[in-house]
Design a protein around this motif. Structure first.
Motif, short mmCIF file in Angstrom:
data_model
loop_
_atom_site.label_atom_id
_atom_site.label_comp_id
_atom_site.label_asym_id
_atom_site.label_seq_id
_atom_site.Cartn_x
_atom_site.Cartn_y
_atom_site.Cartn_z
N ILE A 78 0.83 -1.26 0.12
CA ILE A 78 0.12 0.01 -0.03
C ILE A 78 1.04 1.19 0.05
O ILE A 78 0.40 2.29 -0.23
N GLU A 79 2.10 1.25 0.40
CA GLU A 79 3.07 2.11 0.61
C GLU A 79 2.97 3.16 1.74
O GLU A 79 3.67 3.34 2.46
N THR A 80 1.59 3.59 1.57
CA THR A 80 1.49 4.55 2.80
C THR A 80 -0.10 4.54 2.86
O THR A 80 -0.79 4.66 1.87
N THR A 81 -0.82 4.45 4.12
CA THR A 81 -2.06 4.70 4.19
C THR A 81 -2.49 5.94 4.40
O THR A 81 -3.91 6.21 4.50
N ASP A 82 -1.77 6.77 4.30
CA ASP A 82 -2.09 8.45 4.36
C ASP A 82 -2.23 8.81 3.00
O ASP A 82 -1.60 9.08 2.19
N LYS A 83 -3.86 9.14 2.78
CA LYS A 83 -4.31 9.46 1.46
C LYS A 83 -3.84 10.62 1.06
O LYS A 83 -3.57 10.77 -0.27
N GLU A 84 -3.62 11.58 1.80
CA GLU A 84 -2.84 12.86 1.16
C GLU A 84 -1.53 12.78 0.91
O GLU A 84 -1.19 13.04 -0.29
N LEU A 85 -0.58 11.96 1.55
CA LEU A 85 0.66 11.63 1.11
C LEU A 85 0.67 10.75 -0.05
O LEU A 85 1.61 11.12 -0.78
N TYR A 86 -0.15 9.97 0.04
CA TYR A 86 -0.28 8.76 -1.15
C TYR A 86 -0.49 9.55 -2.42
O TYR A 86 0.39 9.50 -3.31
N CYS A 132 4.60 -1.12 3.64
CA CYS A 132 4.72 0.39 3.66
C CYS A 132 6.31 0.73 3.52
O CYS A 132 7.13 -0.09 3.84
N LEU A 133 6.45 1.99 3.06
CA LEU A 133 7.96 2.59 3.20
C LEU A 133 7.86 3.36 4.48
O LEU A 133 6.91 3.89 4.74
N ILE A 134 9.08 3.57 5.20
CA ILE A 134 9.25 3.92 6.35
C ILE A 134 10.16 5.43 6.06
O ILE A 134 11.23 5.29 5.46
N GLU A 164 7.26 13.99 4.99
CA GLU A 164 6.01 14.15 5.94
C GLU A 164 5.16 13.32 6.66
O GLU A 164 4.06 13.24 7.05
N GLN A 165 5.75 11.91 6.38
CA GLN A 165 5.17 10.86 7.03
C GLN A 165 5.16 10.97 8.75
O GLN A 165 6.38 11.29 9.01
N THR A 166 4.05 10.70 9.35
CA THR A 166 4.20 10.86 10.52
C THR A 166 4.14 9.49 11.50
O THR A 166 3.70 8.73 10.67
N MET A 167 4.32 9.50 12.70
CA MET A 167 4.30 8.23 13.65
C MET A 167 2.67 7.63 13.32
O MET A 167 2.52 6.63 13.58
N ASN A 208 16.63 14.91 -2.83
CA ASN A 208 17.22 15.53 -1.54
C ASN A 208 16.68 15.28 -0.27
O ASN A 208 16.90 16.14 0.71
N GLU A 209 15.83 14.33 -0.31
CA GLU A 209 15.02 14.07 1.08
C GLU A 209 16.10 13.09 1.98
O GLU A 209 17.00 12.83 1.71
N THR A 210 15.70 13.24 3.32
CA THR A 210 16.49 12.31 4.12
C THR A 210 16.61 10.97 4.07
O THR A 210 17.45 10.12 4.27
N GLY A 211 15.27 10.23 3.65
CA GLY A 211 14.99 9.05 3.75
C GLY A 211 14.71 8.41 5.07
O GLY A 211 14.77 9.30 6.29
N GLY A 212 14.40 7.19 5.13
CA GLY A 212 14.00 6.61 6.48
C GLY A 212 15.14 5.96 7.21
O GLY A 212 16.25 5.79 6.59
N SER A 213 14.94 5.70 8.45
CA SER A 213 16.26 5.06 9.17
C SER A 213 15.93 3.42 9.53
O SER A 213 14.98 3.08 9.41
N PHE A 214 17.02 2.89 9.60
CA PHE A 214 17.05 1.41 9.79
C PHE A 214 16.48 1.10 10.97
O PHE A 214 15.19 0.38 11.01
#
Ligand code: 5AD
Ligand code: SF4
Ligand code: FES
Length: 346
Positions: free
Chosen positions: A161-169, A199-201, A205-208, A241-247
């Protein structure tokens, strides 16, 4: 001093349920990470045992008609040599890999009508003759297509689904519909596939809260397989140029997923190993029970470049098989000789 969030871990280990705010508490507090990983490891051992299932991954085309902002295969990326393997080559890669002991293949490609339906059905039915389970990871299709693949012998389907946040999607997936993606997952489930999502982590703008929603979505869908991995910025994409997710955060989402869905199959993902050279072993000790080594041969391993730093691009399928077997044994686990279907507790 014991953390106030230890109670959340005790609760989820006993009941496999958590409220959204409790998941957010676990995600935002790092002092209980070790306890969280150990609890996920115990639940993994109790429900799915010590065997690790290996799935041979065949990346059969990097052509894609979609334009996901994070992905190197997106159609607007002109800085990549595209390929599409002939059906006979795909079958040949599977045939060779079956001799190393693989009992499942994952056929993955970009999205679009790269092959005719007849070609896809031919590939599936020929690989099926090798006495293996088949997982497809080829994106959004029509119900008729999903049904035809299933009838030809496909057993499982992966569609994150990659993200369930509709706006971000919406922001990250031009000309795609979140609703349709969820609908595809429902159809896949209804048709009797073992259903995988994830999903991607660490997306911008993705939140907890949104990650907690992702985990609750996996449970609500009744997923059989969940793959989560850190987002790794790719130079050739708009998110370069984004930071990316952490392990660590990816590992936490994976561990909480194991605690909430105790008997599903969870891979130690390749993207985790890209960020930490022991990433897959750490994941296997924090809730994961599956690894998906690449069995694509030659230059195609490098050309299937979702993100930079992909592991094993210069290795052979035979080398990866013995490498990962050795690693799995080094942590006291064994490689399964079975198909590795979900052993669901009812
Ligand atoms: N970083 C990490 N994972 C990515 N994927 C695509 N691009 C990236 C990236 N830059 C993942 C998506 C997709 C899967 C095949 O690869 O989640 O579903
Ligand atoms: Fe295509 Fe999948 Fe990459 Fe999106 S994530 S651009 S659909 S290969
Ligand atoms: Fe490919 Fe170790 S799994 S080299």
């Amino acid at each position: 001093m014991t953390s106030p969030f230890k109670k959340n871990i005790n609760k989820v280990e006993a009941t496999h349920n958590l409220a959204k705010n409790e998941i957010v508490e676990l995600l935002t507090n790092d002092e209980i990470n070790e306890e969280l990983f150990q609890a996920a490891d115990r639940v993994r051992e109790k429900y799915v045992g010590n065997e690790v299932h290996l799935r041979g991954l065949i990346e059969f085309s990097n052509i894609c008609s979609k334009n996901c902002f994070y992905c190197g295969l997106r159609r607007d990326n002109k800085n990549i040599k595209r390929y599409k393997l002939e059906p006979e080559i795909i079958i040949d890669f599977a045939t060779k890999a079956a001799t190393y002991g693989y009992k499942t293949f994952v056929l993955q490609s970009g999205e679009g009508n790269l092959y005719t339906l007849e070609e896809m059905l031919y590939i599936i039915s020929e690989i099926k003759k090798l006495d293996v389970a088949i997982t497809l990871s080829i994106g959004e299709k029509t119900e008729e297509e999903y049904r035809a693949y299933k009838e030809a012998g496909a057993d499982r389907f992966l569609l994150r689904i990659e993200t369930t946040d509709k706006e971000l999607y919406k922001k990250l997936h031009p000309d795609m519909s979140h609703e349709n993606r969820i609908n595809c997952l429902k159809i896949i489930k209804k048709l009797g596939y073992e259903t995988g999502t994830g999903c991607l982590i660490g997306l911008p703008e993705q939140t907890m809260e949104s990650l907690a929603d992702d985990i609750l979505f996996f449970k609500e869908l009744g997923a059989d397989m969940i793959g989560v991995g850190p987002f790794i910025p790719n130079e050739d994409t708009p998110l370069k140029n984004e930071t990316g997710g952490s392990f660590e955060l990816a590992l936490k989402v994976m561990a909480i997923t194991r605690l909430l869905l105790p008997d599903i199959n969870i891979p130690a993902t390749t993207a985790m190993e890209t960020l930490n050279h022991q990433g897959r072993l750490i994941a296997l000790q924090s809730g994961a029970n599956v690894v998906m080594p690449n069995v694509t041969e030659g230059e195609y391993r490098d050309l299937y470049k979702l993100y930079p730093g992909k592991i094993c691009i210069n290795d052979t399928p035979a080398h990866c098989r013995s490498c990962i077997t050795g690693k799995i044994q080094s942590i006291g686990r064994t490689v399964s000789k079975e198909y590795g279907f979900r052993k669901q507790l009812r």
